[in-house]
Design an enzyme around this catalytic site. Structure first.
Site, mmCIF file in Angstrom:
data_model
loop_
_atom_site.group_PDB
_atom_site.id
_atom_site.type_symbol
_atom_site.label_atom_id
_atom_site.label_comp_id
_atom_site.label_asym_id
_atom_site.label_seq_id
_atom_site.Cartn_x
_atom_site.Cartn_y
_atom_site.Cartn_z
ATOM 1 C CG HIS A 54 -2.093 0.906 1.137
ATOM 2 N ND1 HIS A 54 -2.063 2.220 1.550
ATOM 3 C CD2 HIS A 54 -3.339 0.685 0.669
ATOM 4 C CE1 HIS A 54 -3.261 2.765 1.366
ATOM 5 N NE2 HIS A 54 -4.050 1.852 0.839
ATOM 6 C CB ILE A 60 -0.328 6.112 1.189
ATOM 7 C CG1 ILE A 60 0.324 6.950 0.093
ATOM 8 C CG2 ILE A 60 -1.395 6.921 1.921
ATOM 9 C CD1 ILE A 60 -0.610 7.314 -1.045
ATOM 10 N N GLY A 63 -6.072 4.131 5.403
ATOM 11 C CA GLY A 63 -7.042 4.837 6.232
ATOM 12 C C GLY A 63 -7.552 4.011 7.393
ATOM 13 C CB VAL A 64 -8.683 0.477 7.772
ATOM 14 C CG1 VAL A 64 -9.864 0.561 6.823
ATOM 15 C CG2 VAL A 64 -7.530 -0.255 7.125
ATOM 16 C CD GLU A 68 -7.540 -0.945 15.653
ATOM 17 O OE1 GLU A 68 -7.202 -1.377 16.789
ATOM 18 O OE2 GLU A 68 -8.718 -1.003 15.224
#
Length: 154
Positions: A54, A60, A63-64, A68
């Site tokens: 990723h 990067i 987002g998850v 978290e």
């Protein structure tokens, strides 16, 4: 609580939440105000496993994992608030709302996770959080979580 805790290092974090590598995403929690707020610190490094895919050549932080990280910060603040150090604690997401991503988080960044309590309960809590890099908001969200003490009689 026997002493007022305003900062949690890695040792205290691991004595509150069960997360471990590779899913322990915060390095420190500071400015803890029980039942109100805290700031989590995530030092983003290039050797984290999610960066392999990723994205190759343009890493990067997903987002998850930012969300978290916010939740782990909130869980540590709740653990300090309810004096849950060295207890058998699990925290479950119940909802994520109003989530917006406004910038990238990349290796070398220090991600600050500013978490505020919207509603405190015995088991269910609601939070608002901003993820910031260099003072700029890169992510914001509201989320709810349920606290489950496994060592408490049912």
């Amino acid at each position: 609580m026997s002493e007022k805790i305003t900062e949690a290092d890695l040792d205290i974090i691991q004595r509150i939440i069960p997360h471990r590598y590779p899913f322990l995403l915060i390095d420190k929690v500071r400015d803890i105000v029980p039942s109100e707020s805290a700031v989590g610190i995530k030092n983003v490094t290039c050797n984290e496993p999610h960066f392999q895919g990723h994205f190759p050549g343009a890493p990067i932080m997903p987002g998850v994992t930012i969300i978290e990280s916010m939740a782990q910060t909130a869980a540590v603040m709740v653990g300090v608030t309810l004096d849950l150090i060295d207890r058998d604690l699990l925290v479950y997401f119940m909802s994520v709302d109003k989530c917006k991503f406004r910038g990238k988080v990349v290796p070398g960044d220090v991600l600050e996770l500013h978490v505020e309590v919207i509603r405190a309960g015995t088991k269910i809590w609601k939070f608002r959080a901003d993820g910031k890099v260099d003072g700029k908001v890169v992510c914001s969200a509201e989320f709810a979580a349920m606290i489950d003490l496994l060592d408490e009689p049912k």
